[in-house]
Design an enzyme around this catalytic site. Structure first.
Site, PDB file in Angstrom:
ATOM      1  N   GLU A  52     -21.573  52.177 -67.297  1.00  0.00           N
ATOM      2  CA  GLU A  52     -21.617  50.707 -67.430  1.00  0.00           C
ATOM      3  C   GLU A  52     -20.397  50.050 -66.808  1.00  0.00           C
ATOM      4  O   GLU A  52     -19.646  49.343 -67.484  1.00  0.00           O
ATOM      5  CB  GLU A  52     -21.660  50.335 -68.925  1.00  0.00           C
ATOM      6  CG  GLU A  52     -22.773  50.964 -69.710  1.00  0.00           C
ATOM      7  CD  GLU A  52     -22.587  50.806 -71.224  1.00  0.00           C
ATOM      8  OE1 GLU A  52     -21.465  50.495 -71.682  1.00  0.00           O
ATOM      9  OE2 GLU A  52     -23.569  50.989 -71.930  1.00  0.00           O
ATOM     10  N   ARG A 103      -7.203  35.250 -67.808  1.00  0.00           N
ATOM     11  CA  ARG A 103      -6.641  36.600 -67.934  1.00  0.00           C
ATOM     12  C   ARG A 103      -5.113  36.620 -68.029  1.00  0.00           C
ATOM     13  O   ARG A 103      -4.572  37.342 -68.858  1.00  0.00           O
ATOM     14  CB  ARG A 103      -7.138  37.511 -66.808  1.00  0.00           C
ATOM     15  CG  ARG A 103      -8.670  37.694 -66.830  1.00  0.00           C
ATOM     16  CD  ARG A 103      -9.154  38.783 -65.895  1.00  0.00           C
ATOM     17  NE  ARG A 103      -8.657  40.077 -66.296  1.00  0.00           N
ATOM     18  CZ  ARG A 103      -7.638  40.696 -65.759  1.00  0.00           C
ATOM     19  NH1 ARG A 103      -6.991  40.161 -64.746  1.00  0.00           N
ATOM     20  NH2 ARG A 103      -7.241  41.853 -66.215  1.00  0.00           N
ATOM     21  N   CYS A 122      -2.402  21.285 -70.716  1.00  0.00           N
ATOM     22  CA  CYS A 122      -1.263  20.972 -71.580  1.00  0.00           C
ATOM     23  C   CYS A 122      -0.958  22.104 -72.550  1.00  0.00           C
ATOM     24  O   CYS A 122      -1.100  21.951 -73.767  1.00  0.00           O
ATOM     25  CB  CYS A 122      -1.543  19.669 -72.312  1.00  0.00           C
ATOM     26  SG  CYS A 122      -1.811  18.349 -71.129  1.00  0.00           S
ATOM     27  N   GLU A 123      -0.575  23.230 -72.031  1.00  0.00           N
ATOM     28  CA  GLU A 123      -0.142  24.375 -72.821  1.00  0.00           C
ATOM     29  C   GLU A 123       0.842  25.163 -71.970  1.00  0.00           C
ATOM     30  O   GLU A 123       0.594  25.376 -70.781  1.00  0.00           O
ATOM     31  CB  GLU A 123      -1.313  25.331 -73.110  1.00  0.00           C
ATOM     32  CG  GLU A 123      -2.411  24.729 -73.905  1.00  0.00           C
ATOM     33  CD  GLU A 123      -2.866  25.624 -75.046  1.00  0.00           C
ATOM     34  OE1 GLU A 123      -2.185  26.619 -75.350  1.00  0.00           O
ATOM     35  OE2 GLU A 123      -3.913  25.292 -75.609  1.00  0.00           O
ATOM     36  N   TYR A 166     -14.319  39.006 -65.282  1.00  0.00           N
ATOM     37  CA  TYR A 166     -13.698  38.337 -66.423  1.00  0.00           C
ATOM     38  C   TYR A 166     -12.946  37.081 -65.978  1.00  0.00           C
ATOM     39  O   TYR A 166     -11.909  36.735 -66.526  1.00  0.00           O
ATOM     40  CB  TYR A 166     -12.799  39.318 -67.201  1.00  0.00           C
ATOM     41  CG  TYR A 166     -13.554  40.578 -67.567  1.00  0.00           C
ATOM     42  CD1 TYR A 166     -14.540  40.538 -68.543  1.00  0.00           C
ATOM     43  CD2 TYR A 166     -13.336  41.777 -66.892  1.00  0.00           C
ATOM     44  CE1 TYR A 166     -15.281  41.671 -68.847  1.00  0.00           C
ATOM     45  CE2 TYR A 166     -14.075  42.918 -67.195  1.00  0.00           C
ATOM     46  CZ  TYR A 166     -15.032  42.850 -68.169  1.00  0.00           C
ATOM     47  OH  TYR A 166     -15.778  43.972 -68.463  1.00  0.00           O
TER      48      TYR A 166
HETATM   49  C1  LIG Z   1     -16.817  45.633 -71.428  1.00  0.00           C
HETATM   50  C2  LIG Z   1     -17.772  46.747 -71.495  1.00  0.00           C
HETATM   51  C3  LIG Z   1     -18.101  47.458 -70.329  1.00  0.00           C
HETATM   52  C4  LIG Z   1     -17.476  47.180 -68.972  1.00  0.00           C
HETATM   53  O1  LIG Z   1     -16.129  47.438 -68.925  1.00  0.00           O
HETATM   54  P1  LIG Z   1     -15.365  47.374 -67.509  1.00  0.00           P
HETATM   55  O2  LIG Z   1     -13.972  47.654 -67.864  1.00  0.00           O
HETATM   56  O3  LIG Z   1     -15.562  46.025 -66.960  1.00  0.00           O
HETATM   57  O4  LIG Z   1     -15.950  48.431 -66.642  1.00  0.00           O
HETATM   58  C5  LIG Z   1     -19.049  48.450 -70.426  1.00  0.00           C
HETATM   59  N1  LIG Z   1     -19.645  48.757 -71.607  1.00  0.00           N
HETATM   60  C6  LIG Z   1     -19.349  48.090 -72.739  1.00  0.00           C
HETATM   61  C7  LIG Z   1     -20.047  48.467 -73.988  1.00  0.00           C
HETATM   62  C8  LIG Z   1     -18.401  47.076 -72.724  1.00  0.00           C
HETATM   63  O5  LIG Z   1     -18.113  46.442 -73.854  1.00  0.00           O
END
Ligand SMILES: *Cc1c(COP(=O)(O)O)cnc(C)c1O
Length: 421
Positions: free
Chosen positions: A275, A314, A346-347, A375
């Site tokens: 993922e 970030r 304003c921070e 992100y």
């Molecule tokens: C955030 C997340 C990801 C992706 O993470 P990356 O650092 O962007 O690769 C994959 N799986 C789950 C369950 C997540 O919460």
């Protein structure tokens, strides 16, 4: 590698000068590169080519439907963590069989939406959630493939706010209780156990934590199979980091990550799911911004940009570093000057960098935040009533707006008065 390079004195997005995009769309704006997105997706796909696999793009990193359509057509699966992300993936034409539903607090309503539209599997994170999904599945007369997310208690050695695999984190069930929890899942009607899920955190710059976790997953596969569970899929999460700086830090390559997966779990005959979010989308995007003022302070100079923390949070949230470069290529060897680079919000937290050495830039000049694809836009807000930052996709020598900037009137029109006012 990305496709944001200087050519003829101008920073380009593929074959389009960023200056042209700024003139057409205004600033701040996110700009993404098709070639970079596809390249990164394919690197993962090739790294797992040794066996059956599915690369599920982490939608939360960059969720614009145009981006999901691009990756979905390439064959990517999607990892979603809400009904909203699920419906975005569906709107992008990704079939349910390629969508994995993750997340620590799925509501029954979200479960219903996902089961109705079809899902590859639901990654369960707790026993109460398991019971809820069973109820929903039974009420709908369906059987849903599930994994249990185990928390392996491994230190991912990343920023505390994005580490998820330690026992004190809210995610998953302790791996020490896995046998018990899997037995419960198998006994619940409407659920069909198909595998194991793990995700230990984000922006990992070392393979060692992955190796430790995947070895644990391999052991657990043996244990659970001995208990009679059909473990056919291993969802190994995301988390591979990217280089945010021009320093010598070199995060692991997808190829080496894929080889590590083969080495640790390849012998189990499971279909592998990963993922990745950041590594696909991070370097595929820049945030384009313009200098409003150069302000000379008492002991420091400020570069005040039209981009702010609400557009890219970030740095404020994770102390993250982004390279910030002028769009007009600086002359080689030109002198630099130290700036605190800030937005207009304003921070004091609205600070992108402190004491950053920059080539001479002045009022009206364009700058680009590199590695802002992941992100970035997804975490943007309208704080200070600043319109949500627009998104642009480049492909070769053309570009299109894939989310336009709302007007201020549109923002105001979303509010409504109670009847007594
Ligand atoms: C955030 C997340 C990801 C992706 O993470 P990356 O650092 O962007 O690769 C994959 N799986 C789950 C369950 C997540 O919460």
């Amino acid at each position: 590698m990305d496709h944001f390079l200087y050519r003829d004195g101008q920073l380009m997005a593929e074959d389009v000068p960023l200056r042209e995009i700024a003139e057409a769309v205004g600033t701040p704006a996110y700009v993404y590169s098709t070639a970079t997105l596809l390249r990164h997706y394919r690197l993962f796909d090739e790294a797992l080519a040794w066996g059956p696999h599915l690369v599920c793009f982490a939608v939360k990193s960059l969720s614009n439907v145009a981006i999901l359509t691009l990756l979905g057509r390439e064959g990517a699966g999607m990892d979603v963590v809400s009904a909203g992300e699920y419906l975005r993936a569906k709107a992008a034409g990704v079939p349910g069989e390629r969508i994995v539903f993750s997340g620590v607090g799925k509501t029954r309503e979200e479960m219903r939406i996902v089961l109705e539209g079809g899902v590859r599997q639901v990654n369960l994170e707790s026993e109460p959630e398991m019971a809820a999904l069973s109820e929903v599945a039974v009420s709908m007369g369906v059987e849903v493939p599930v994994t249990v997310r185990v928390n392996p208690d491994v230190d991912a050695k990343t920023h505390a706010k994005i580490a998820t695999g330690k026992s004190e984190n809210k995610f998953g069930v302790p791996i020490s209780r896995a046998v018990e929890v899997y037995a419960e899942a198998a006994a619940l009607p409407g659920l069909r156990v198909v595998g194991i899920d793990v995700h230990i955190g984000s922006q990992l710059t070392d393979l060692a934590p992955f190796e430790a976790v995947y070895a644990k997953v391999a052991d657990l596969t043996g244990v659970l199979r001995a208990e009679g569970h059909a473990i056919e899929r291993l969802d190994l999460g995301g988390g591979l980091g990217i280089p945010y700086t021009r320093s010598n830090e070199v995060p692991p390559l997808p190829r080496d990550y894929g080889a590590l997966i083969e080495r640790t779990v390849g012998h189990l005959g499971c279909e592998v799911e990963i993922e990745p979010g950041r590594l696909i989308s991070g370097n595929a995007g820049v945030l384009l911004s313009r200098v409003i003022y150069v302000k000379t302070g008492e002991d420091r100079d400020f570069l005040i940009l039209d981009g702010a923390m609400n557009d890219l949070i970030r740095p404020a949230m994770y102390d993250a570093w982004h390279d910030i470069v002028p769009v007009a290529e600086p002359v080689a060897g030109a002198p630099t000057r130290a700036f605190d680079i800030v937005g207009p919000v304003c921070e004091t937290g609205d600070t992108f960098a402190r004491g950053r050495e920059m080539p001479e830039v002045g009022e009206g000049d364009l700058v680009a935040f590199r590695s802002a694809g992941a992100y970035g836009a997804v975490m943007a807000s309208e704080y200070n009533s600043r319109p949500l930052v627009p998104e642009v996709l480049v492909d070769g020598d053309h570009f299109a707006v894939i989310r336009r900037r709302p007007t201020i009137d549109e923002m105001i029109a979303r509010d409504s008065l109670p009847p007594w006012l």
